[in-house]
Design a protein around this motif. Structure first.
Motif, mmCIF file in Angstrom:
data_model
loop_
_atom_site.group_PDB
_atom_site.id
_atom_site.type_symbol
_atom_site.label_atom_id
_atom_site.label_comp_id
_atom_site.label_asym_id
_atom_site.label_seq_id
_atom_site.Cartn_x
_atom_site.Cartn_y
_atom_site.Cartn_z
ATOM 1 N N THR A 50 -1.425 1.756 -3.296
ATOM 2 C CA THR A 50 -2.699 1.026 -3.313
ATOM 3 C C THR A 50 -3.427 1.216 -1.980
ATOM 4 O OG1 THR A 50 -1.476 -0.925 -2.642
ATOM 5 C CG2 THR A 50 -2.031 -0.714 -4.971
ATOM 6 N N ASN A 51 -4.633 0.709 -1.942
ATOM 7 C CA ASN A 51 -5.410 0.879 -0.719
ATOM 8 C C ASN A 51 -6.039 -0.443 -0.319
ATOM 9 O OD1 ASN A 51 -6.426 2.181 1.424
ATOM 10 N ND2 ASN A 51 -8.152 3.108 0.329
ATOM 11 N N ASN B 206 0.831 -1.203 0.000
ATOM 12 C CA ASN B 206 0.000 0.000 0.000
ATOM 13 C C ASN B 206 0.869 1.257 0.000
ATOM 14 O OD1 ASN B 206 -2.376 -1.371 -0.050
ATOM 15 N ND2 ASN B 206 -2.825 -1.136 2.123
#
Ligand code: ADP
Ligand code: MG
Length: 866
Positions: free
Chosen positions: A381-382, A376
């Protein structure tokens, strides 16, 4: 008041928008000495930040290509000679300093069993680990500023309250009455088991401790085993005969979304010794619990939580400020993780296998969380970090997605046996270094002027000094004060009487005494006045005291109520905990059911696949068959087409022949009609001249004679050599396998009638085949006589038709019987082949027969025959 800090711990980053700074997780590596000198070693410390792994000789052989030497770098590498003190200086001291400055910290040891995690965290006698040293540093730093016991009180919701002096005093009295704890712990005898874990010489202290703050230390000690949390400090009545298994705790989220162990014991400790004693008590309990649960300590994670509560002193610098919002709580978690080895290494069997699986599971979850965090952070990214998948990660979730310093000591045993496990540990450690955690921010300072504590202390000292100056022993006036007072009186005159007549001395004495008496009176008055004043003051104090007592009474009542409420809530919590356990159990069962269903699903899918394959096979088989059938169909179609063509041709020929025969008959009829006047008989060219079969017609015996036909009676003489036949059999005829074949001796056999053959013969027979109404082939023998025409050509006069027919013996027998009269039938059988007989039979058939007009015509011909 500008402080906004809440008495909660740890804080979430979301609440602090100002904090953008991040630090990577600090990963340190400690290499322990080999157990035995002659053991094979697979680790080499090549600098104070890098180590190198050498694959052991045994492994190089069976691992092609993967035996290269790998290097791993860390924030710092501690070699085998590193002392516990040196390690503490680098690794834990900054965390303790942070703790004192209201910042949270997490420190864990990671590694294979036997790599020195516990040694690093706890230490051994004479060589205290990070835990006792941290405790010691905390108390060295804050002990002069510690609040009295029970001034800070955990609120059971992960928060901290400040009690007023009276409540705190009452709690203290309660504690003293319940446990016979000596008031001065420092003078107590220390348990010899851990006595020299804490050495006084190496004592260190944090800088910048706020003197105007009051501190209190609380410790908790939990064990996470098999994904259950056990409180190691819980006071339980241990039944020596039937010991109950320890009850597990659950994780809760407080109002700031921080995770904590609900109902976990938090013990307030006032000195290093007391704190370590509490730790040791937990340690002992852990050992007992482990034997009860049949678990090895290497399979469980232990978490020691040090909470530091701090609040500013009030404006006088005398007491802790009575404001919950001013309380700051920071915590330092010291985690000794379970051995990181895989299940196979633990040689676990049966139920232990499941436990080991779970331990590995929680470390796996830790690994996964770190991986996802790193991804992440590095890729933007999440992805959801699966903290909730295990208790360990769930508990420390706030450190990773909130703020705090996170440090990890990776312990390694350099022995070659551990090589493969160590490799995995190193990879995880390297990855962990790439994760960043929000840096904790400095707490704002409170609005009071600094130096309150010192001023208050100076004031107090001054007061006692003054009191000492003024006051004294209460059993009589002090000599100095008495002397002073005596000196303030006028001195007594000499009282020796010189003689009986001395009348000076006595009156002078009397005067002096009177003076003194006066002073005394005055002093008494003064005294009474002061006494009265004091009395009134005391009375006032008395009434004050009374009202305070009333207040206390009132507070006690309230306390009782609160106790009741607390009890209710505790019951509620118990109920909910039971419920949650029940639900966990249900989830477990559902999980199992799901597994079974999944198994079923897999097998069904398998079956489905195999069936589909079979179907596919059958389909392709079908297609092949279809293709074959197609081939057969086209073959037979072709065959039948040919056959049809052949039959059509035959039919055509037959029709042509019939036509020719009719033409001939017509001609003969004409000849008969014009018999009387032959000169007028001019042959008519048949209208069918234009027929499309001229070739065949031309082949037939001269259908267009050049002159009028000769008289029919002009037959060729038989005497010349008996009857001679032209046997006309068209090529289209089918060779029938029957005895009824006209066999004429001495006949000229032709496929098509020709002049030459006719000239040599006087009889003509055409074997004609056609399809009867019942589908059988019937053969007609059309017979005639050959005449010479006047023009020198040949003409045939038809005289007879014989029909030969083949019949199904069963179906036809009855028919035959009814149409034939018994004796004739046999009679004819013999002569069947004789053409003449057959002609006569045909004649007889004429009358009343339902033969077509052609046959009647033949009959006519026959009758005309002489
Ligand atoms: P772990 O907790 O990782 O299973 P321990 O801390 O129990 O391992 O260590 C195993 C043994 O090795 C213990 O007897 C310990 O005293 C010893 N040991 C570990 N590290 C060191 C070290 N750095 N120096 C000396 N002895 C050590
Ligand atoms: Mg250990």
């Amino acid at each position: 008041m500008i402080r906004q800090a809440k008495g909660k711990t740890p804080r979430r980053a979301a609440k602090k928008p100002s904090n953008n700074q991040k630090d990577p997780v600090g990963v340190y590596c400690r290499v322990r000495p080999l157990g035995a000198e002659d053991e094979e070693c697979c680790i080499e410390v090549i600098s104070n930040t890098t180590i190198q792994l050498h694959a052991p000789d045994g492994l190089k052989a069976n691992r092609n290509g993967e035996f290269k030497e790998t290097q791993y770098s860390f924030k710092k590498v501690f070699g085998i000679k590193t002392t516990q003190g040196e390690l503490f200086e680098d690794v834990a001291k900054p965390l303790v300093e942070d703790l004192i400055h209201c910042k949270n910290g997490l420190l864990f040891t990671y590694g294979v069993t036997g790599s020195g995690k516990t040694y690093t965290m706890t230490g051994s006698p004479g060589q205290g680990g990070l835990l006792p040293r941290s405790l010691d540093m905390i108390f060295n730093s804050i002990s002069p500023y510690q609040a009295k016991r029970y001034v800070f009180k955990p609120d059971d919701k992960n928060g901290m309250e400040v009690q007023n002096q009276v409540d705190a005093l009452l709690d203290r009295q309660k504690r003293d009455s319940q446990t016979a704890v000596p008031k001065t712990p420092t003078t107590r005898r220390i348990d010899p088991e851990f006595a020299d874990m804490i050495s006084q010489e190496e004592a260190c202290k944090a800088d910048g401790v706020d003197e105007d703050t009051s501190y209190s230390v609380f410790v908790s000690y939990i064990e996470i085993y098999n994904n259950y949390i056990y409180d190691l400090l819980e006071e339980t009545h241990i039944d020596p005969i039937k010991p109950k298994p320890p009850q597990s705790k659950i994780l809760r989220e407080d109002q700031n979304h921080n995770m904590y162990v609900a109902g976990c014991t938090e013990v307030e400790v006032k000195s290093t010794e007391e704190a370590f004693e509490v730790f040791w008590r937990g340690q002992k309990k852990r050992r007992i619990a482990n034997t009860q649960l049949n678990c090895e300590s290497s399979r469980s994670h232990s978490v020691f939580i040090i909470k530091l509560a701090q609040a500013p002193l009030d404006a006088d610098g005398d007491n802790v400020l009575q404001d919950k919002n001013q309380v700051n709580v920071s915590q330092l978690c010291l985690v000794d993780l379970a051995g990181s080895e895989r299940t196979s290494r633990t040689r676990a069997e049966g139920s232990r296998l499941r436990e080991a699986g779970n331990i590995n599971q929680s470390l796996m979850t830790l690994r996964t969380c770190i991986e996802v965090l790193r991804e992440n952070q590095m890729c933007g990214t999440n992805k959801m970090v699966p903290y909730r998948d295990s208790k360990v990660t769930h508990l420390f979730k706030n450190y990773f997605d909130g703020e705090g310093k996170v440090r990890m000591v990776v312990c390694v045993n350099p022995k070659a046996d551990d090589y493969e496990e160590t490799l995995l540990v190193m990879r995880f450690a390297e990855m962990t270094q790439e994760v960043e955690v929000a840096r904790p921010v400095d707490r704002p300072i409170c609005g009071f002027a600094a130096g309150r504590r010192q001023r208050n202390q100076a004031f107090k000292e001054e007061l006692t000094r003054r009191l000492e100056e003024r006051g004294g022993p209460l059993d009589g006036e002090s000599p100095t004060v008495l002397n002073q007072l005596l000196q303030s009186f006028p001195p007594l005159p000499p009282c020796e009487i010189s003689g009986p007549n001395d009348d000076v001395t006595l009156p002078r004495l009397i005067e002096a005494l009177e003076k003194r008496h006066k002073i005394r009176q005055m002093m008494i008055e003064e005294y009474n006045k002061t006494a009265n004043m004091l009395k009134s003051v005391l009375q006032e104090q008395d009434s004050n005291l009374l009202s305070k007592e009333n207040f206390i009474q009132e507070q006690r009542g309230k306390l009782g109520e609160k106790d009741k409420m607390l009890q209710n809530q505790k019951n509620e919590i118990d109920r909910l905990e039971k419920k949650s356990k029940m639900l966990e159990y249900k989830i477990d069962i559902l999980q199992k059911t799901t597994n079974i269903y999944e198994e079923d699903k897999r097998s069904l899918q398998h079956e489905l696949e195999s069936r589909e394959q079979r179907l596919q096979r059958e389909m392709s088989e079908k297609r092949r068959m279809e293709a074959r059938m197609q081939g057969i169909v086209t073959d037979s179609k072709l065959k039948w087409e040919k056959e049809c063509e052949r039959r059509v041709n035959a039919k055509q020929l037959e029709m042509q022949n019939k036509l020719w025969v009719k033409d001939e008959k017509l001609k003969q009829l004409k000849a008969i009609v014009t018999e009387g006047k032959p000169e007028n008989r001019q042959p008519q060219r048949p209208s069918r001249e234009k027929d499309k079969v001229p070739a065949k017609r031309s082949a037939s015996p001269s259908p267009v004679p050049t002159g009028p036909p000769v008289r029919p009676l002009h037959r060729r003489s038989h005497s010349a050599g008996g009857e001679r036949w032209v046997d006309h059999k068209p090529t289209t005829n089918v060779d029938l396998d029957t005895v009824l074949q006209p066999n004429i001796p001495n006949a000229i056999k032709v496929n098509a009638p020709n002049e030459k053959a006719l000239s040599k013969c006087d009889k003509y027979v055409l074997t004609h085949q056609e399809l009867a109404s019942d589908g059988e082939i019937q053969t007609k023998l059309i017979k005639g006589e050959v005449f010479k025409t006047r023009g020198g050509g040949q003409a045939v006069q038809f005289t007879d038709i014989e029909t030969l027919k083949q019949e199904n013996p069963l179906a036809a027998s009855r028919k035959r019987r009814s149409s034939e009269t018994g004796p004739d039938c046999e009679l004819n059988e013999r002569d069947w082949t004789d053409v003449e007989t057959r002609c006569s039979v045909a004649m007889e058939m004429r009358a009343g027969s339902n033969l077509g007009p052609g046959y009647q015509h033949h009959g006519y011909q026959k009758r005309r025959k002489p």
